[in-house]
Design a protein around this motif. Structure first.
Motif, PDB file in Angstrom:
ATOM      1  N   THR A   1       0.859  -1.174   0.000  1.00  0.00           N
ATOM      2  CA  THR A   1       0.000   0.000   0.000  1.00  0.00           C
ATOM      3  C   THR A   1       0.897   1.226   0.000  1.00  0.00           C
ATOM      4  O   THR A   1       2.131   1.101   0.142  1.00  0.00           O
ATOM      5  N   ALA A   2       0.311   2.397  -0.161  1.00  0.00           N
ATOM      6  CA  ALA A   2       1.113   3.627  -0.089  1.00  0.00           C
ATOM      7  C   ALA A   2       1.729   3.749   1.299  1.00  0.00           C
ATOM      8  O   ALA A   2       1.070   3.487   2.307  1.00  0.00           O
ATOM      9  N   VAL A   3       2.988   4.164   1.342  1.00  0.00           N
ATOM     10  CA  VAL A   3       3.692   4.190   2.621  1.00  0.00           C
ATOM     11  C   VAL A   3       3.025   5.147   3.592  1.00  0.00           C
ATOM     12  O   VAL A   3       3.023   4.910   4.809  1.00  0.00           O
TER      13      VAL A   3
ATOM     14  N   TRP B   1      -9.483  -4.445   0.041  1.00  0.00           N
ATOM     15  CA  TRP B   1      -9.972  -5.617   0.752  1.00  0.00           C
ATOM     16  C   TRP B   1      -9.110  -6.862   0.527  1.00  0.00           C
ATOM     17  O   TRP B   1      -8.925  -7.662   1.455  1.00  0.00           O
ATOM     18  N   PRO B   2      -8.551  -7.105  -0.679  1.00  0.00           N
ATOM     19  CA  PRO B   2      -7.676  -8.269  -0.838  1.00  0.00           C
ATOM     20  C   PRO B   2      -6.471  -8.256   0.120  1.00  0.00           C
ATOM     21  O   PRO B   2      -5.860  -9.296   0.361  1.00  0.00           O
TER      22      PRO B   2
ATOM     23  N   TRP C   1      -6.686  -7.296   3.342  1.00  0.00           N
ATOM     24  CA  TRP C   1      -7.163  -7.077   4.704  1.00  0.00           C
ATOM     25  C   TRP C   1      -6.396  -7.916   5.726  1.00  0.00           C
ATOM     26  O   TRP C   1      -6.187  -7.483   6.861  1.00  0.00           O
ATOM     27  N   ARG C   2      -5.968  -9.113   5.318  1.00  0.00           N
ATOM     28  CA  ARG C   2      -5.194  -9.921   6.273  1.00  0.00           C
ATOM     29  C   ARG C   2      -3.867  -9.251   6.604  1.00  0.00           C
ATOM     30  O   ARG C   2      -3.402  -9.283   7.745  1.00  0.00           O
ATOM     31  N   ARG C   3      -3.246  -8.638   5.600  1.00  0.00           N
ATOM     32  CA  ARG C   3      -1.993  -7.919   5.864  1.00  0.00           C
ATOM     33  C   ARG C   3      -2.259  -6.694   6.738  1.00  0.00           C
ATOM     34  O   ARG C   3      -1.466  -6.367   7.621  1.00  0.00           O
ATOM     35  N   TRP C   4      -3.371  -6.010   6.449  1.00  0.00           N
ATOM     36  CA  TRP C   4      -3.749  -4.887   7.305  1.00  0.00           C
ATOM     37  C   TRP C   4      -4.013  -5.356   8.735  1.00  0.00           C
ATOM     38  O   TRP C   4      -3.667  -4.676   9.694  1.00  0.00           O
ATOM     39  N   TRP C   5      -4.628  -6.526   8.860  1.00  0.00           N
ATOM     40  CA  TRP C   5      -4.875  -7.042  10.213  1.00  0.00           C
ATOM     41  C   TRP C   5      -3.558  -7.280  10.953  1.00  0.00           C
ATOM     42  O   TRP C   5      -3.412  -6.905  12.121  1.00  0.00           O
ATOM     43  N   LEU C   6      -2.583  -7.890  10.274  1.00  0.00           N
ATOM     44  CA  LEU C   6      -1.300  -8.132  10.921  1.00  0.00           C
ATOM     45  C   LEU C   6      -0.634  -6.814  11.323  1.00  0.00           C
ATOM     46  O   LEU C   6      -0.105  -6.685  12.428  1.00  0.00           O
ATOM     47  N   ALA C   7      -0.689  -5.822  10.440  1.00  0.00           N
ATOM     48  CA  ALA C   7      -0.072  -4.528  10.738  1.00  0.00           C
ATOM     49  C   ALA C   7      -0.747  -3.857  11.934  1.00  0.00           C
ATOM     50  O   ALA C   7      -0.079  -3.337  12.839  1.00  0.00           O
ATOM     51  N   MET C   8      -2.092  -3.855  11.943  1.00  0.00           N
ATOM     52  CA  MET C   8      -2.816  -3.193  13.032  1.00  0.00           C
ATOM     53  C   MET C   8      -2.651  -3.956  14.343  1.00  0.00           C
ATOM     54  O   MET C   8      -2.522  -3.352  15.410  1.00  0.00           O
ATOM     55  N   TRP C   9      -2.667  -5.276  14.279  1.00  0.00           N
ATOM     56  CA  TRP C   9      -2.470  -6.067  15.500  1.00  0.00           C
ATOM     57  C   TRP C   9      -1.106  -5.785  16.114  1.00  0.00           C
ATOM     58  O   TRP C   9      -0.992  -5.528  17.322  1.00  0.00           O
TER      59      TRP C   9
ATOM     60  N   ILE D   1     -10.240  -0.310   7.712  1.00  0.00           N
ATOM     61  CA  ILE D   1      -9.192   0.369   6.947  1.00  0.00           C
ATOM     62  C   ILE D   1      -9.124  -0.196   5.526  1.00  0.00           C
ATOM     63  O   ILE D   1      -9.024   0.546   4.537  1.00  0.00           O
ATOM     64  N   ALA D   2      -9.182  -1.526   5.411  1.00  0.00           N
ATOM     65  CA  ALA D   2      -9.127  -2.149   4.084  1.00  0.00           C
ATOM     66  C   ALA D   2     -10.318  -1.719   3.224  1.00  0.00           C
ATOM     67  O   ALA D   2     -10.175  -1.445   2.025  1.00  0.00           O
TER      68      ALA D   2
END
Length: 336
Positions: free
Chosen positions: A22-24, A84-85, A87-95, A77-78
């Motif tokens: 994603t964008a930094v 949305w594809p 979202w799992r990476r976003w989940w890891l980042a937010m967690w 956020i996703a």
């Protein structure tokens, strides 16, 4: 830790996990937000200053609740960014951005209730001061480079290096703390002080000059040691813990809360009109951040409802010059 450190850590974690997916700026923004969110509990009013103190870093810093919260946060956020594809990476980042906040707080002496709702034990290692530029600056530099370079390879490597350096600094603090504790226990034994508990914490803004508090019966002993001191010996000053006031104050809820939260590192004292309890872990004699008036003097102690916070900070005009000179190993007595 302070809010800037937590924001920088969250942003750096977000950038490291998301990389070029994603964008930094998105990764840094949401990582910083997640890294800051747990401290919004300071806005909660629990009814009195002592409750506000001991219930800070509670549910909003619990690993279980933060893990649950990370799922809807990442999903939102996703969806917001049309990713949305990912979202799992976003989940890891937010967690990771959320849970590293209380884990970092645990390295300070305050007390963080990581294990709620299963345990309300406050964890506090005490190996880093709540504000330490040497921890925060690598995170800011690394994340800033990544943002300025718009996620270039060098920028992402700089961000990773900032995380590595800051984590190594925490490890250094643990090693230094263990070293000073060994010296402190040797010095206490050499001076005939039978310490029941020993607390070793860094002084303000550094990990070179350390403060030692030892509990021994009705007294507590305070000493300081710099890693630049010429001799591996610590000189201690002795102070009263207020044992004579214990019977009068032991049934007051605020005193019970401070006793438990400080893990025994407290003192009781009085003036002509009121009785006080002080957390000995944060500050130095005679200036402590958390001092509370809990009762009125009289034939029996009458609890104050609510208790009043009267914490004081070290006089910076005297304290900072002493801190700087003592840090470099100059054998100066602490300002009293």
């Amino acid at each position: 830790m302070d809010s800037l450190s937590q924001l920088a850590l969250g942003a750096a974690v977000g950038v490291a996990v998301m990389g070029r997916r994603t964008a930094v700026w998105k990764a840094a923004l949401w990582g910083g937000v997640a890294g800051t969110l747990p401290d919004l509990d300071v806005l909660i009013e629990h009814g009195d200053p002592i409750r506000n103190m001991v219930l800070h870093r509670a549910e909003t810093h619990a690993l279980f609740w933060l893990t649950l919260f990370s799922l809807p946060l990442a999903a939102a956020i996703a969806r917001l960014h049309g990713e949305w594809p990912q979202w799992r990476r976003w989940w890891l980042a937010m967690w990771l951005a959320l849970v590293t906040h209380p884990l970092l707080d645990t390295m300070t002496v305050y007390g963080t209730q990581l294990a709620l709702p299963f345990s309300d034990r406050p964890f506090g290692v005490g190996s880093v001061f709540i504000i330490d530029p040497l921890y925060t600056l690598p995170l800011l530099a690394g994340a800033g480079w990544a943002l300025a370079s718009r996620g270039s390879t060098r920028g992402l490597k700089a961000n990773a290096a900032g995380l590595l350096i800051s984590t190594a600094y925490l490890a250094w603090g643990l090693a230094a703390q263990a070293h000073v504790e060994r010296l402190a226990r040797d010095s206490l034994a050499a001076q005939g002080i039978n310490a029941e508990q020993v607390l070793v914490t860094p002084t303000a803004f550094n990990s070179v000059l350390w403060r030692v508090v030892a509990l021994a019966g009705p007294h507590y002993h305070e000493g300081f040691y710099s890693l630049f001191d010429a001799e591996p010996r610590i000189t201690f000053d002795r102070f009263e813990r207020g044992a004579a006031l214990s019977d009068a104050l032991q049934d007051i809820e605020g005193v019970q809360r401070i006793t438990a939260f400080s893990k025994g590192f407290y003192k009781l004292h009085a003036d002509d009109t009121r009785l006080f309890v002080t957390d000995l872990r944060m500050g130095q004699e005679p200036s402590y951040i958390f001092t509370f008036a809990v009762a009125e003097q009289g034939t029996s102690a009458r609890p104050l409802t609510p208790p009043e916070q009267l914490g004081a900070r070290l006089d910076l005009r005297r304290g900072l010059p002493w801190l700087w000179r003592r840090l470099w190993g100059e054998p100066l007595p602490p300002p009293r």
